[in-house]
Design a protein around this motif. Structure first.
Motif, PDB file in Angstrom:
ATOM      1  N   ILE A 180       0.873  -1.109  -0.107  1.00  0.00           N
ATOM      2  CA  ILE A 180      -0.101  -0.053  -0.041  1.00  0.00           C
ATOM      3  C   ILE A 180       1.009   1.173  -0.019  1.00  0.00           C
ATOM      4  O   ILE A 180       1.604   1.576   1.002  1.00  0.00           O
ATOM      5  N   PRO A 181       0.822   1.998  -1.049  1.00  0.00           N
ATOM      6  CA  PRO A 181       1.576   3.393  -1.313  1.00  0.00           C
ATOM      7  C   PRO A 181       1.424   4.143   0.100  1.00  0.00           C
ATOM      8  O   PRO A 181       2.652   4.879   0.647  1.00  0.00           O
ATOM      9  N   ASP A 182       0.307   4.384   0.359  1.00  0.00           N
ATOM     10  CA  ASP A 182       0.163   5.522   1.654  1.00  0.00           C
ATOM     11  C   ASP A 182       0.432   4.977   2.938  1.00  0.00           C
ATOM     12  O   ASP A 182       0.837   5.589   3.844  1.00  0.00           O
ATOM     13  N   TYR A 183       0.618   3.501   3.000  1.00  0.00           N
ATOM     14  CA  TYR A 183       1.140   2.818   4.032  1.00  0.00           C
ATOM     15  C   TYR A 183       2.690   3.190   4.015  1.00  0.00           C
ATOM     16  O   TYR A 183       3.256   3.461   5.203  1.00  0.00           O
ATOM     17  N   VAL A 184       3.301   3.030   2.889  1.00  0.00           N
ATOM     18  CA  VAL A 184       4.670   3.422   2.922  1.00  0.00           C
ATOM     19  C   VAL A 184       4.911   4.738   3.128  1.00  0.00           C
ATOM     20  O   VAL A 184       6.032   5.037   3.915  1.00  0.00           O
ATOM     21  N   ARG A 185       3.965   5.775   2.686  1.00  0.00           N
ATOM     22  CA  ARG A 185       4.214   7.346   3.079  1.00  0.00           C
ATOM     23  C   ARG A 185       4.056   7.269   4.653  1.00  0.00           C
ATOM     24  O   ARG A 185       5.003   8.152   5.233  1.00  0.00           O
ATOM     25  N   GLN A 186       3.350   6.785   5.414  1.00  0.00           N
ATOM     26  CA  GLN A 186       2.995   6.868   6.791  1.00  0.00           C
ATOM     27  C   GLN A 186       4.353   6.204   7.287  1.00  0.00           C
ATOM     28  O   GLN A 186       4.688   7.015   8.373  1.00  0.00           O
ATOM     29  N   THR A 187       4.685   5.221   6.982  1.00  0.00           N
ATOM     30  CA  THR A 187       5.813   4.512   7.708  1.00  0.00           C
ATOM     31  C   THR A 187       7.096   5.556   7.619  1.00  0.00           C
ATOM     32  O   THR A 187       8.048   5.455   8.641  1.00  0.00           O
ATOM     33  N   LEU A 188       7.306   5.893   6.059  1.00  0.00           N
ATOM     34  CA  LEU A 188       8.586   6.635   6.175  1.00  0.00           C
ATOM     35  C   LEU A 188       8.395   8.165   7.151  1.00  0.00           C
ATOM     36  O   LEU A 188       9.468   8.565   7.580  1.00  0.00           O
TER      37      LEU A 188
END
Length: 238
Positions: A180-188
């Motif tokens: 999930i790209p937005d999960y990547v965003r929040q993780t970073l």
């Protein structure tokens, strides 16, 4: 009204998600009834003050270094790690009882001895693990909670990351896999705020799995549906 107990007997603690799916088969009930207690990482103190109860890491897997998987799903990755690294002890946390039963069956068939299972929220273990007791942690395909108003339910919030940081040893690795790209965003965004250092070179490094990565059923589903995996490595400073 929400029940105040998880099927394992743990009290309710504002958990979001399912505890149980389709009916448990007779064989899975056998695993839960006869194997789960022996594979528990220890009494986590449901009925006592957690501040007075601490697990002894040395007693969990005969003194082996401990790795933690947060939400193991069907257990494919967790079991493969246990088989590949017999010199390490692994703890898997999963509140979804059907997934716990699936893993218990795999453990019985594989006869691994360095794996422990907590059928509940990882925060239960954070409450009772001492500081710097976990040498590596995995978060593989966590629930994405795609709606913006639900993003606070994701694991990669300070509510979860701060206690994870506390229980990891200096130099410990924290791996995150998601489609999930937005999960990547929040993780970073959130994981470095908790004190972790990002080791994955961006952006190309996110497409490269770890050398010992074991693809899970969730990853295979994502690939079938055209969602590429992302792999992120963080480290607690030594």
């Amino acid at each position: 009204m929400q029940n105040d107990k998880h099927p394992s007997g743990a009290p309710w603690r504002n958990f979001y998600g399912r505890f149980r799916g389709k009916t448990i088969r007779a064989s899975q009930k056998d695993y839960l009834d006869n194997d789960l207690d022996a594979l528990s990482p220890g009494a986590v103190g449901w009925d006592v003050n957690p501040s007075r109860v601490k697990l002894d890491p040395a007693a969990i897997c005969d003194g082996k270094p401990l790795w933690l998987e947060i939400g193991f799903g069907g257990g494919e990755h967790l079991l493969a790690m246990a088989e590949r690294y017999p010199q390490v002890g692994l703890i898997g946390c999963e509140p979804f009882i059907n997934g716990v039963a699936m893993l218990l069956g795999k453990i019985r068939r594989a006869r691994v001895e360095n794996l422990r299972v907590h059928p509940g929220d990882v925060r239960d273990l954070f409450d009772v693990l001492p500081e710097a007791s976990i040498a590596k942690a995995f978060l593989n395909y966590p629930d994405p909670w795609p709606k913006s108003r639900h993003h606070r339910r994701r694991f990669v919030t300070q509510e979860h990351l701060a206690p994870l940081f506390r229980v990891l040893t200096p130099g410990a690795e924290f791996r995150v896999a998601t489609d999930i790209p937005d999960y990547v965003r929040q993780t970073l965004q959130e994981v470095p705020k908790a004190g972790f250092a990002l080791e994955t070179p961006l952006p190309d490094g996110m497409a490269v799995p770890w050398g010992d990565w074991v693809s899970t059923r969730y990853e295979q589903k994502a690939l079938r549906e055209g969602r590429p995996p992302h792999y992120l490595t963080f480290r607690k400073p030594g």
